[in-house]
Structure formats: C-alpha cells, structure tokens
Enzyme design. Structure first.
Site, PDB file in Angstrom:
ATOM      1  N   PHE A   1      -2.104   8.834   3.069  1.00  0.00           N
ATOM      2  CA  PHE A   1      -0.826   9.549   3.220  1.00  0.00           C
ATOM      3  C   PHE A   1      -0.802  10.682   2.175  1.00  0.00           C
ATOM      4  O   PHE A   1       0.155  10.845   1.418  1.00  0.00           O
ATOM      5  CB  PHE A   1       0.388   8.635   3.016  1.00  0.00           C
ATOM      6  CG  PHE A   1       0.428   7.410   3.879  1.00  0.00           C
ATOM      7  CD1 PHE A   1       0.920   7.467   5.180  1.00  0.00           C
ATOM      8  CD2 PHE A   1       0.002   6.181   3.388  1.00  0.00           C
ATOM      9  CE1 PHE A   1       0.984   6.326   5.975  1.00  0.00           C
ATOM     10  CE2 PHE A   1       0.061   5.031   4.170  1.00  0.00           C
ATOM     11  CZ  PHE A   1       0.547   5.116   5.464  1.00  0.00           C
TER      12      PHE A   1
ATOM     13  N   ASP B   1       0.660   6.572  -0.560  1.00  0.00           N
ATOM     14  CA  ASP B   1       1.986   7.153  -0.827  1.00  0.00           C
ATOM     15  C   ASP B   1       2.652   7.492   0.506  1.00  0.00           C
ATOM     16  O   ASP B   1       2.761   8.661   0.881  1.00  0.00           O
ATOM     17  CB  ASP B   1       1.832   8.393  -1.700  1.00  0.00           C
ATOM     18  CG  ASP B   1       3.163   8.989  -2.122  1.00  0.00           C
ATOM     19  OD1 ASP B   1       4.201   8.308  -1.964  1.00  0.00           O
ATOM     20  OD2 ASP B   1       3.179  10.140  -2.603  1.00  0.00           O
TER      21      ASP B   1
ATOM     22  N   ALA C   1      -2.911   6.596   9.330  1.00  0.00           N
ATOM     23  CA  ALA C   1      -3.374   6.019   8.068  1.00  0.00           C
ATOM     24  C   ALA C   1      -3.815   4.566   8.225  1.00  0.00           C
ATOM     25  O   ALA C   1      -4.841   4.156   7.653  1.00  0.00           O
ATOM     26  CB  ALA C   1      -2.265   6.129   7.022  1.00  0.00           C
TER      27      ALA C   1
ATOM     28  N   ASP D   1      -4.608  11.812   6.094  1.00  0.00           N
ATOM     29  CA  ASP D   1      -3.238  12.140   6.493  1.00  0.00           C
ATOM     30  C   ASP D   1      -3.216  12.413   7.986  1.00  0.00           C
ATOM     31  O   ASP D   1      -4.248  12.756   8.585  1.00  0.00           O
ATOM     32  CB  ASP D   1      -2.724  13.358   5.718  1.00  0.00           C
ATOM     33  CG  ASP D   1      -1.201  13.440   5.719  1.00  0.00           C
ATOM     34  OD1 ASP D   1      -0.582  12.862   4.807  1.00  0.00           O
ATOM     35  OD2 ASP D   1      -0.633  14.070   6.635  1.00  0.00           O
TER      36      ASP D   1
ATOM     37  N   CYS E   1       9.148   5.536  -1.435  1.00  0.00           N
ATOM     38  CA  CYS E   1      10.238   6.478  -1.688  1.00  0.00           C
ATOM     39  C   CYS E   1      11.495   6.052  -0.917  1.00  0.00           C
ATOM     40  O   CYS E   1      12.361   6.866  -0.622  1.00  0.00           O
ATOM     41  CB  CYS E   1       9.842   7.904  -1.327  1.00  0.00           C
ATOM     42  SG  CYS E   1       9.331   8.138   0.383  1.00  0.00           S
TER      43      CYS E   1
END
Length: 403
Positions: free
Chosen positions: A237, A308, A288, A259, A348
């Site tokens: 990612f 990530d 991914a 990615d 996140c």
C-alpha cells in the site's frame, strides 16, 4: 478580502438544549451534535456554514460557532470569545499561530500547516509544499469563506499558488460538492517534488489522493529507514513510495513498492530516480492482498515489511470488518519477514483505537505461525497535533514488530 455579507456581524444566536454538556464545550470539546441544540425554526433555517453566537441553556454566551443544520455535527466552536469577528484578520491570526509551530519543527516549508480542529480551524486541512499549498475546506463554513482563507494564507506564508481540494468523505457529510481547482496562481506543470527524511517524493496535487502526499507518517518513515539499512524492504500500500523511498534514502539495499495505483507507483519510481537510486527500486501494481500471497508463493523474504493500508474502519459501523481486514494484512505480511526481521503495520482508522488495532495485528501474526515483540508504537508527526478532547484527531497508529 472581506467576508461574504451574510457572514458579517452581528451574528444570530443559537442555544444549547438543557441536556447538552455545556461544561465539556467550555473546556474545549469543539463539536455540538444536533440533539444538543435547540433546533427551532430560526436555527434550522440558517445557511450551512453560517456564524452564530452560542449560548448555553441559561442564555449565557459561550463563543462563536459555525452552524450547519444539515450535518450531524450541527455546530463547531470557532472562538470562545462571544465578541470575536470571524474575518480575514481572524483567519490570519490562526494561521500565524499554526505557522510558528511548524517553523519551530522544520527547516524547509514542507509540512501540514493546519490540522483542522487541533489548530483552531474546524474541518480545514492545509498541506504546504514550498510555495504551493493545498487547502481542503471540509466544513461548510470554510467552503463559504474560502476567499478570505486563501487570501490570509498567502499573506501569512507567502505561498503564491493554492489548490482547493474539495473532495472526500468529510465534504459529503457536510453536503458539499466535490471539486479540485486552483484557488490562487497558475497550476503546477507536473507533480511537486517534496523532500522528507532525505528522500524525494513527488506529489500530484491536482490528481492524487487527498493533498497528493501524506506527511503524517514522517517519524515512522524515519524509524523504518533505520531498521532497513543494508536490507531488503517491502512497502505494501505504498502510494507514492512513503516507506520504500525513506528506506532507500536511509541506506536500504533494495525496496519493492506494491500498490493498486499505477499513477502512484510511477511517482514512486520518479522519486527513486530523482534520488539516484532507481536501480535499487522495483514496483508491483496489483491488489495488495493478492500480491502478498504471490510473494509468499515465490519464497520472497524481506528484512523489513511495512503495510500502510487505507482506512479499513472509517466509522464505528465499519469497525468489525475493518479489524478483520487489519488481521488479514498482518497474517499475509508476517510470512514475508525473515527471522529476526521487522514488520510495520499501520492504521489510519480513528474508529479502531490503538488497543483494538494492536490486538488485530497480533492475532494476524499468530495465525501466520509467527511470534513477535513490539519495538515501536508510532503516531502522526508533530505537525499533526492531537486535540485532547477529540479522539478523532489522533487517528494514525503505527506498530513495528520484530518477528
């Protein structure tokens, strides 16, 4: 530049209902939900983003808020001074305060300048890239005052170009349209080079994700780069090469970026070539999860693997599915780490707190038949301050395991 005439004082008055937590708002909580406000005909008829004086249920003034009757967050605190006037000068004072903090942190003008509520500008995100800034006006008030905001931004920082990036989930929740336009100056001729941690990244500020680059991982990139010296790195990612390029700048022997976006991977390669390390860089475009399975089948092993992903749990409703996705990432990534190597896992998703994310990551590692010790718990850099009253402003979590 003056504010639109319908935002000039005197401001109308809105009032908290008796059941609202007035003390929490006085102590710094910045949001008022629809169920906490007296939604009479006058308040309900206010234009989205309108400014108002907030009173508690006993009619005592509490400050200036921006109101959006169409949003679940019906009001956001702008200033606890009920006599404040929200104009270009007010915006400039907030920007000056934000700028002073960033200039204390960084030698070059590449950073997040404004991190929404934590910098006293609710719903506003501003990333600076040299003489260009990208503004995300994600709340109705900032959309309505975009002219004075851009004018104040140029005045305070000296930037000569400003991109208005009006896209993303937050704007849709505010009932705002999507658009990406130049708000000041001519558009850049191509992606913007951004130096960070010794690496060179390229940000597509008009067509990339969000502002084109993610500054929040800066300290975690630097930590991964230390682990990667002389080793092989897998950045999953990767977007424009966040961890991979930082590792190469730190002395990694090789970095592979994975990615789903060919455009992002092209920018990652451009960065590697600009750094003079193109021969130590490779890329794979694809899903991914599938690419990690392929790498495992090929017998590939790396000294450092970092994943990530995008926010798998953007809301509480998506939390269970999101935690399963984070567990799956860990399960597929762990076999790709050599014995004694390092696995970095990131989230996140503000809905997935650190404890839940850590537990999901550990389960995934265990299901892969590996064991590990946590050696680093990282968060967003100091140009992404956290408002202590608002958990949502502390969204980023990064864990590094030694397997």
């Amino acid at each position: 530049m003056t504010v639109p005439h319908f935002f000039e004082p005197p401001y109308p008055v809105v009032r908290l209902s008796p059941k609202a937590e007035a003390r929490a708002i006085r102590h710094g909580f910045p949001w008022i939900y629809a169920g906490e406000m007296v939604m009479d005909r006058r308040t309900s008829s206010l234009l989205p983003g309108a400014l108002a004086v907030l009173e508690d249920s006993e009619r005592r003034p509490m400050g200036i808020v921006t109101v959006n009757p169409q949003s679940k967050i019906v009001a956001r605190m702008l200033d606890q001074d009920p006599a404040a006037v929200i104009d270009e000068d007010w915006l400039a004072r907030r920007l000056n305060r934000a700028l002073a903090h960033r200039e204390a942190l960084y030698d070059q003008p590449f950073y997040r300048l404004v991190h929404a509520e934590a910098d006293g500008l609710p719903g506003v995100v501003i990333d600076r890239m040299g003489d260009l800034a990208v503004v995300q006006p994600n709340a109705a008030w900032s959309e309505a005052l975009i002219g004075p905001l851009v004018s104040a931004l140029a005045r305070v920082t000296g930037v000569t170009r400003v991109v208005k990036n009006g896209s993303g989930r937050a704007r849709s929740l505010e009932g705002l349209p999507e658009e990406i336009v130049m708000a000041l100056g001519a558009p850049p001729e191509g992606p913007i080079p951004v130096p960070m941690n010794g690496a060179t990244y390229f940000a597509d500020v008009l067509g990339g994700q969000k502002t084109g680059l993610f500054y929040d991982q800066r300290p975690n990139h630097a930590f991964a780069a230390r682990l990667a010296r002389g080793g092989r790195v897998l950045d999953v990612f990767s977007h424009v090469g966040g961890f991979g390029l930082a590792a190469l700048a730190g002395g990694a022997e090789f970095a592979l970026c994975v990615d789903a976006s060919d455009a992002a991977l092209t920018l990652a390669r451009t960065g590697a070539e600009a750094m003079g390390v193109g021969e130590r860089f490779d890329r794979r475009k694809g899903d991914a999860f599938e690419e990690m399975e392929r790498l495992a089948a090929e017998g590939q092993r790396f000294d450092v693997v970092v994943c990530d992903p995008p926010a798998f749990a953007p809301s509480k409703n998506a939390l269970d599915a999101g935690l399963r996705a984070y567990e799956r990432v860990a399960r597929l990534a762990a076999p790709l780490v050599r014995d004694g190597g390092y696995l970095g896992l990131c989230s996140c998703s503000h809905a997935a707190d650190l404890a839940k994310f850590r537990a999901a990551s550990a389960r995934g590692i265990g299901r892969a038949g590996r064991r590990g010790q946590i050696i680093w718990t990282g968060f967003a850099g100091p140009d992404h301050p956290t408002l202590p009253h608002l958990a949502e402003s502390g969204y980023l979590k990064t864990l590094f395991f030694r397997l």
